[in-house]
Design an enzyme around this catalytic site. Structure first.
Site, PDB file in Angstrom:
ATOM      1  N   ARG A  59      44.298   5.538  73.702  1.00 50.92           N
ATOM      2  CA  ARG A  59      43.482   4.599  72.868  1.00 50.92           C
ATOM      3  C   ARG A  59      42.065   5.412  72.403  1.00 50.92           C
ATOM      4  NH1 ARG A  59      44.757   1.387  69.304  1.00 50.92           N
ATOM      5  NH2 ARG A  59      46.033  -0.007  70.592  1.00 50.92           N
ATOM      6  N   GLN A  78      55.172   0.437  65.041  1.00 52.97           N
ATOM      7  CA  GLN A  78      53.750   0.524  64.128  1.00 52.97           C
ATOM      8  C   GLN A  78      53.214   1.951  64.411  1.00 52.97           C
ATOM      9  OE1 GLN A  78      51.313  -1.685  63.034  1.00 52.97           O
ATOM     10  NE2 GLN A  78      49.417  -1.310  64.057  1.00 52.97           N
ATOM     11  N   ARG A  83      52.823   9.674  67.821  1.00 53.25           N
ATOM     12  CA  ARG A  83      51.812   9.817  68.882  1.00 53.25           C
ATOM     13  C   ARG A  83      52.319   9.551  70.272  1.00 53.25           C
ATOM     14  NH1 ARG A  83      48.668   3.765  67.728  1.00 53.25           N
ATOM     15  NH2 ARG A  83      50.791   2.714  67.513  1.00 53.25           N
ATOM     16  N   HIS A 153      44.150   9.318  62.547  1.00 53.02           N
ATOM     17  CA  HIS A 153      43.766   7.875  62.716  1.00 53.02           C
ATOM     18  C   HIS A 153      42.331   8.195  63.848  1.00 53.02           C
ATOM     19  CE1 HIS A 153      43.199   4.060  64.413  1.00 53.02           C
ATOM     20  NE2 HIS A 153      44.391   3.513  63.735  1.00 53.02           N
ATOM     21  N   ASP A 196      39.460  -4.188  58.107  1.00 54.15           N
ATOM     22  CA  ASP A 196      40.516  -3.026  57.870  1.00 54.15           C
ATOM     23  C   ASP A 196      40.879  -3.003  56.207  1.00 54.15           C
ATOM     24  OD1 ASP A 196      43.249  -2.287  58.097  1.00 54.15           O
ATOM     25  OD2 ASP A 196      43.885  -3.782  59.761  1.00 54.15           O
ATOM     26  N   GLU A 253      40.125   7.026  58.530  1.00 53.64           N
ATOM     27  CA  GLU A 253      41.465   7.685  58.746  1.00 53.64           C
ATOM     28  C   GLU A 253      41.576   8.216  57.824  1.00 53.64           C
ATOM     29  OE1 GLU A 253      44.021   4.385  60.297  1.00 53.64           O
ATOM     30  OE2 GLU A 253      42.401   3.499  61.016  1.00 53.64           O
TER      31      GLU A 253
HETATM   32  C1  BG6 Z   1      44.690   0.603  61.725  1.00 58.00           C
HETATM   33  C2  BG6 Z   1      45.033  -0.511  61.201  1.00 58.00           C
HETATM   34  O1  BG6 Z   1      45.071   1.841  61.144  1.00 58.00           O
HETATM   35  O2  BG6 Z   1      45.369   0.844  63.326  1.00 58.00           O
HETATM   36  C3  BG6 Z   1      44.950  -1.686  62.010  1.00 58.00           C
HETATM   37  O3  BG6 Z   1      44.692  -0.514  59.869  1.00 58.00           O
HETATM   38  C4  BG6 Z   1      45.762  -1.475  63.207  1.00 58.00           C
HETATM   39  O4  BG6 Z   1      45.658  -2.745  61.243  1.00 58.00           O
HETATM   40  C5  BG6 Z   1      44.861  -0.153  64.020  1.00 58.00           C
HETATM   41  O5  BG6 Z   1      45.356  -2.667  64.187  1.00 58.00           O
HETATM   42  C6  BG6 Z   1      45.486   0.033  65.428  1.00 58.00           C
HETATM   43  O6  BG6 Z   1      46.711   0.148  65.550  1.00 58.00           O
HETATM   44  P1  BG6 Z   1      47.482   0.354  66.783  1.00 58.00           P
HETATM   45  O7  BG6 Z   1      49.130   0.422  66.631  1.00 58.00           O
HETATM   46  O8  BG6 Z   1      46.990   1.727  67.509  1.00 58.00           O
HETATM   47  O9  BG6 Z   1      47.345  -0.953  68.083  1.00 58.00           O
END
Ligand code: BG6
Length: 278
Positions: A59, A78, A83, A153, A196, A253
């Site tokens: 993170r 997601q 990653r 990101h 967002d 990003e």
């Molecule tokens: C961003 C998205 O790119 O990433 C958000 O626009 C999302 O909606 C964020 O919450 C974090 O995502 P993750 O999967 O790393 O928790």
């Protein structure tokens, strides 16, 4: 100098040091989680409670979202699987005392083909110098075409979210993922609530101003940018983040997201580049 280091749980990362900067890149996800120019503060935010463990994304820093950004491909996790995948170190070259170029690569595997049935070669080239250059190259090594959405990101470290101003997106078409509405941005961006949004038709430099620093971000191979901050409530629900961590970063990003997707035919390649100076 580039050294391969290991945490006590076996988690491996590269530590790069030269006369202008230091950086750390995890082999999992080719994830840059530190970059610091000599005499300056860290460029990226890194959660003090982040996991450094195989299978869990770090993170902070610069997660690579690939081959799908967000839930652009609902069949994938997601932000895709890169990653949390283990990259191999291809090379580390000391160009001169101020510049180191590192390349890491991920190719399709039995596991990736189960998730996403395409053969590929994904290479991250990172130039660590008095600016940071990141190039993410995808080659389609399959016999069929595929669709790609992706992101670098980046979590930028802030003195406080209330001091952050993002410039360069005035009048850009924007999709607000929180309200599902499209509109044209009006002026500079400041943060007072959850944010967002994906901006399209971006071909110019973006500037992030914090209290005592200015970060210039320029991308190539992309015309979309996502700006994100979870704010109070979402921050409490996020993994790997303390409850008030939203005050400490903003994500800008460089993406190929939504309408800015890429189609790659067999043997074709695409490179998403971003340069960060501060
Ligand atoms: C961003 C998205 O790119 O990433 C958000 O626009 C999302 O909606 C964020 O919450 C974090 O995502 P993750 O999967 O790393 O928790």
């Amino acid at each position: 100098m580039t050294e391969l280091k290991k945490l006590s749980n076996g988690f491996e990362y590269l530590e790069i040091q030269n006369d202008s900067a230091t950086a750390k890149i995890a082999l999992q996800g080719a994830h840059i989680f530190e970059y610091k120019r000599k005499g300056k503060d860290e460029l990226f935010w890194l959660s003090e409670v982040s996991d450094f463990e195989l299978g869990k994304a770090i993170r902070g820093g610069v997660p690579i979202c690939w081959p799908a950004f967000g839930m652009n491909n609902p069949d994938l996790p997601q932000h895709g699987f890169a990653r949390t995948s283990l990259f191999e170190l291809v090379s580390s070259i000391e160009v001169d005392s101020d510049t180191t170029i590192v390349e890491l690569r991920l190719t399709h595997s039995k596991e990736s083909l189960k998730l996403w049935n395409y053969k590929f070669e994904l290479t991250l080239k990172v130039t660590v110098s008095d600016s940071l250059n990141i190039e993410l190259k995808t080659i389609n090594t399959d016999e069929k075409e595929f669709k790609l959405t992706q992101a670098l990101h980046s979590y930028f470290k802030l003195s406080d979210i209330s001091n952050a101003v993002v410039k360069g997106l005035d009048k850009k078409p924007c999709f607000d993922a929180l309200t599902n509405k499209n509109f044209l941005e009006d002026g500079d961006i400041v943060f007072t609530q959850e944010f967002d949004k994906v901006y399209q038709k971006v071909d110019n430099e973006i500037v992030l101003q914090d209290k005592e620093k200015t970060i210039n971000i320029k991308s190539e191979g992309s015309s979309s940018v996502v700006i994100w901050n979870p704010w109070i409530d979402k921050c409490k629900r996020m993994s790997g983040m303390k409850n008030d961590a939203y005050k400490e970063f903003v994500c800008i990003e460089s993406t190929n997201a939504f309408e800015d997707f890429v189609i790659l035919k067999p043997k074709e390649e695409h490179t998403l580049k971003t340069q960060m100076c501060f």
